[in-house]
Write a protein that holds these residues in place. Sequence first.
Motif, short mmCIF file in Angstrom:
data_model
loop_
_atom_site.label_atom_id
_atom_site.label_comp_id
_atom_site.label_asym_id
_atom_site.label_seq_id
_atom_site.Cartn_x
_atom_site.Cartn_y
_atom_site.Cartn_z
N GLN A 159 5.18 3.01 -19.49
CA GLN A 159 4.26 3.22 -18.38
C GLN A 159 5.01 3.34 -17.05
O GLN A 159 4.53 4.01 -16.14
N LEU A 160 6.17 2.70 -16.96
CA LEU A 160 6.95 2.81 -15.72
C LEU A 160 7.60 4.19 -15.60
O LEU A 160 8.02 4.58 -14.52
N ASP A 161 7.72 4.91 -16.73
CA ASP A 161 8.16 6.31 -16.74
C ASP A 161 9.55 6.49 -16.13
O ASP A 161 9.79 7.44 -15.39
N LEU A 162 10.48 5.56 -16.45
CA LEU A 162 11.82 5.66 -15.87
C LEU A 162 12.87 6.02 -16.92
O LEU A 162 13.31 7.15 -16.97
N ASP A 163 13.27 5.07 -17.75
CA ASP A 163 14.33 5.32 -18.72
C ASP A 163 13.71 5.70 -20.07
O ASP A 163 13.76 4.95 -21.03
N LEU A 164 13.14 6.89 -20.13
CA LEU A 164 12.41 7.32 -21.32
C LEU A 164 13.32 7.55 -22.53
O LEU A 164 12.89 7.42 -23.67
N ARG B 229 14.65 -4.63 -17.65
CA ARG B 229 14.38 -5.92 -18.30
C ARG B 229 13.45 -5.77 -19.49
O ARG B 229 13.65 -6.40 -20.53
N LEU B 230 12.44 -4.94 -19.35
CA LEU B 230 11.52 -4.70 -20.47
C LEU B 230 12.24 -4.06 -21.65
O LEU B 230 12.03 -4.44 -22.81
N ILE B 231 13.09 -3.09 -21.36
CA ILE B 231 13.85 -2.40 -22.42
C ILE B 231 14.80 -3.37 -23.10
O ILE B 231 14.89 -3.40 -24.33
N GLU B 232 15.50 -4.17 -22.33
CA GLU B 232 16.43 -5.13 -22.92
C GLU B 232 15.70 -6.16 -23.77
O GLU B 232 16.14 -6.50 -24.86
N ARG B 233 14.57 -6.64 -23.29
CA ARG B 233 13.80 -7.61 -24.06
C ARG B 233 13.27 -6.98 -25.35
O ARG B 233 13.28 -7.61 -26.41
N ALA B 234 12.83 -5.74 -25.28
CA ALA B 234 12.37 -5.04 -26.49
C ALA B 234 13.51 -4.91 -27.50
O ALA B 234 13.30 -5.09 -28.70
N ARG B 235 14.71 -4.63 -27.00
CA ARG B 235 15.88 -4.50 -27.87
C ARG B 235 16.14 -5.84 -28.60
O ARG B 235 16.35 -5.86 -29.81
N PRO C 220 0.80 -1.23 0.00
CA PRO C 220 0.00 0.00 0.00
C PRO C 220 0.83 1.28 0.00
O PRO C 220 0.39 2.30 -0.51
N THR C 221 2.05 1.25 0.49
CA THR C 221 2.86 2.47 0.52
C THR C 221 3.66 2.68 -0.76
O THR C 221 4.18 3.76 -0.99
N GLY C 222 3.77 1.64 -1.57
CA GLY C 222 4.50 1.76 -2.82
C GLY C 222 6.00 1.59 -2.70
O GLY C 222 6.73 1.78 -3.66
N VAL C 223 6.49 1.24 -1.53
CA VAL C 223 7.94 1.11 -1.31
C VAL C 223 8.51 -0.03 -2.14
O VAL C 223 9.53 0.13 -2.81
N GLN C 224 7.84 -1.18 -2.13
CA GLN C 224 8.30 -2.33 -2.92
C GLN C 224 8.28 -2.00 -4.40
O GLN C 224 9.23 -2.31 -5.12
N ALA C 225 7.23 -1.39 -4.85
CA ALA C 225 7.11 -1.04 -6.27
C ALA C 225 8.23 -0.11 -6.70
O ALA C 225 8.80 -0.26 -7.78
N ALA C 226 8.60 0.82 -5.85
CA ALA C 226 9.66 1.77 -6.17
C ALA C 226 11.01 1.08 -6.31
O ALA C 226 11.85 1.50 -7.11
N THR C 227 11.21 0.01 -5.57
CA THR C 227 12.49 -0.69 -5.67
C THR C 227 12.51 -1.68 -6.83
O THR C 227 13.56 -1.96 -7.38
N VAL C 228 11.37 -2.22 -7.21
CA VAL C 228 11.29 -3.21 -8.29
C VAL C 228 11.19 -2.53 -9.66
O VAL C 228 11.67 -3.07 -10.65
N ALA C 229 10.60 -1.37 -9.73
CA ALA C 229 10.34 -0.71 -11.02
C ALA C 229 11.58 -0.50 -11.87
O ALA C 229 11.55 -0.78 -13.08
N PRO C 230 12.72 -0.02 -11.33
CA PRO C 230 13.89 0.18 -12.19
C PRO C 230 14.40 -1.13 -12.83
O PRO C 230 14.75 -1.15 -14.00
N GLU C 231 14.39 -2.20 -12.06
CA GLU C 231 14.83 -3.49 -12.61
C GLU C 231 13.84 -3.98 -13.67
O GLU C 231 14.25 -4.46 -14.73
N LEU C 232 12.56 -3.84 -13.40
CA LEU C 232 11.54 -4.23 -14.36
C LEU C 232 11.67 -3.43 -15.65
O LEU C 232 11.63 -3.97 -16.76
#
Length: 171
Positions: free
Chosen positions: A47-52, A21-27, A6-18
């Motif tokens: 949608q993760l709005d990180l490495d645009l 991985r998504l970017i590498e797989r797309a490549r 509910p606080t989003g702490v886990q999501a914030a730590t997992v999002a960069p790795e995810l």
Amino acid sequence: MRSTDPTGVQAATVAPELSARLIERARVLLDQQALEPAQAHLAAARQLDLDLAAVGELESRLAAARRPWCGRTTGSADHRAQAHSLVPPVYPRQALEDEIEGTVRVRITVDVDGRVKSAEVIESTPAGVFDAATLAAVKRWRFKPAEENGRAVEASTLQSLVFRPENGTQR
């Protein structure tokens, strides 16, 4: 995920790795010319709005791969096979009447005389609608053959053809 984090702490730590991985797989998928799965991975990464910057670069590659008459050659020739006589495909009547648009990605093997030795549909959307028209046209194309050490050699090239019904012809 909100119910377990509910606080989003886990999501914030997992999002960069995810995202990575998504970017590498797309490549990898783009390198394999798997355009639809690559697009899905890029959409998820965006949608993760990180490495645009990386997402934008790969989206540009994806767009280039889908452009009509664009192609990337394969092989190790010094000079790649270059199309010089392109016969446009005939828009299938039913697809035109139903205003269906689509894309066909085709691998073309060009012989030492610049003639199409073989052509194979690699990917098409919608599946099967424009394949026959594409192959019929591509087999009539002529190329300046690839060269290796100053001699003409057989080589393959990938081409994308985009069908849009607004004018009844391939662009």
